[in-house]
Design a protein around this motif. Sequence first.
Motif, PDB file in Angstrom:
ATOM      1  N   LEU A   1       6.125   6.244  -6.154  1.00 48.04           N
ATOM      2  CA  LEU A   1       4.990   7.183  -6.146  1.00 48.04           C
ATOM      3  C   LEU A   1       4.496   7.140  -4.955  1.00 48.04           C
ATOM      4  CD1 LEU A   1       1.840   7.393  -7.428  1.00 48.04           C
ATOM      5  CD2 LEU A   1       1.217   5.749  -6.182  1.00 48.04           C
TER       6      LEU A   1
ATOM      7  N   VAL B   1       5.186   1.388  -5.048  1.00 43.38           N
ATOM      8  CA  VAL B   1       4.931   1.996  -4.150  1.00 43.38           C
ATOM      9  C   VAL B   1       5.938   3.643  -3.652  1.00 43.38           C
ATOM     10  CG1 VAL B   1       3.228   0.963  -4.052  1.00 43.38           C
ATOM     11  CG2 VAL B   1       4.783   0.236  -2.550  1.00 43.38           C
TER      12      VAL B   1
ATOM     13  N   GLN C   1       0.761  -1.382   0.145  1.00 37.18           N
ATOM     14  CA  GLN C   1      -0.011   0.166  -0.280  1.00 37.18           C
ATOM     15  C   GLN C   1       0.568   1.140  -0.274  1.00 37.18           C
ATOM     16  OE1 GLN C   1      -3.188  -0.149   0.978  1.00 37.18           O
ATOM     17  NE2 GLN C   1      -3.890   1.452   0.154  1.00 37.18           N
ATOM     18  N   THR C   2       0.263   2.314  -0.812  1.00 43.33           N
ATOM     19  CA  THR C   2       0.774   3.898  -1.189  1.00 43.33           C
ATOM     20  C   THR C   2       1.043   4.172   0.770  1.00 43.33           C
ATOM     21  OG1 THR C   2       0.925   2.962  -3.151  1.00 43.33           O
ATOM     22  CG2 THR C   2       1.617   5.441  -1.857  1.00 43.33           C
TER      23      THR C   2
ATOM     24  N   ASP D   1      -3.875   3.481  -3.892  1.00 39.95           N
ATOM     25  CA  ASP D   1      -2.568   2.918  -4.714  1.00 39.95           C
ATOM     26  C   ASP D   1      -1.631   2.062  -3.729  1.00 39.95           C
ATOM     27  OD1 ASP D   1      -2.884   5.015  -6.899  1.00 39.95           O
ATOM     28  OD2 ASP D   1      -2.270   6.310  -5.363  1.00 39.95           O
ATOM     29  N   ARG D   2      -2.233   0.394  -5.013  1.00 40.17           N
ATOM     30  CA  ARG D   2      -1.377  -0.709  -3.908  1.00 40.17           C
ATOM     31  C   ARG D   2      -0.197  -0.994  -5.684  1.00 40.17           C
ATOM     32  NH1 ARG D   2      -5.711  -3.549  -1.540  1.00 40.17           N
ATOM     33  NH2 ARG D   2      -6.331  -1.791   0.457  1.00 40.17           N
ATOM     34  N   SER D   3       0.363  -1.691  -5.176  1.00 39.69           N
ATOM     35  CA  SER D   3       1.291  -2.964  -6.064  1.00 39.69           C
ATOM     36  C   SER D   3       1.810  -3.727  -5.688  1.00 39.69           C
ATOM     37  CB  SER D   3       2.541  -1.846  -6.550  1.00 39.69           C
ATOM     38  OG  SER D   3       3.085  -2.858  -7.980  1.00 39.69           O
TER      39      SER D   3
ATOM     40  N   ARG E   1      -2.436   6.952   0.594  1.00 40.37           N
ATOM     41  CA  ARG E   1      -3.510   6.590  -0.765  1.00 40.37           C
ATOM     42  C   ARG E   1      -4.195   4.954  -1.118  1.00 40.37           C
ATOM     43  NH1 ARG E   1      -3.340  10.375   0.386  1.00 40.37           N
ATOM     44  NH2 ARG E   1      -2.682  12.288  -0.352  1.00 40.37           N
TER      45      ARG E   1
ATOM     46  N   LYS F   1       3.295  11.233  -4.678  1.00 42.94           N
ATOM     47  CA  LYS F   1       2.759  12.184  -3.776  1.00 42.94           C
ATOM     48  C   LYS F   1       3.031  13.095  -2.460  1.00 42.94           C
ATOM     49  CE  LYS F   1      -0.982   9.592  -5.891  1.00 42.94           C
ATOM     50  NZ  LYS F   1      -2.119   9.666  -6.634  1.00 42.94           N
TER      51      LYS F   1
END
Length: 98
Positions: free
Chosen positions: A80, A77, A47-48, A69-71, A67, A84
């Motif tokens: 990112l 992340v 998780q970001t 956004d996940r990867s 945030r 952010k």
Amino acid sequence: MSFLKSLFGGGVPKATVPPAPDKTTGQIEHKGFVIRAVPFKSEGQYQTAGIIEKEIGGTMRSYRFVRADRSTMVEDVTELALSKGQKIIDEQGDALFD
């Protein structure tokens, strides 16, 4: 059986808790602030998340952000989160700590 429990509300979802600040995967300075990426595992992905810090009036202030956004790649992340963090600083500056 666990599928049926989750389907009918019997299962309790696992809480995702950001890690302690020592899990920093990347760090940059931006306009007098320090941005640290601190991603955490959530549902099998990263998780970001990050922490923005700045010393104001002799006191270290910090702001934690997460945030959506996940990867599967921690590097993605991390990049990112740092990006952010820069956007948050550009938009809010020192008002971030008000």
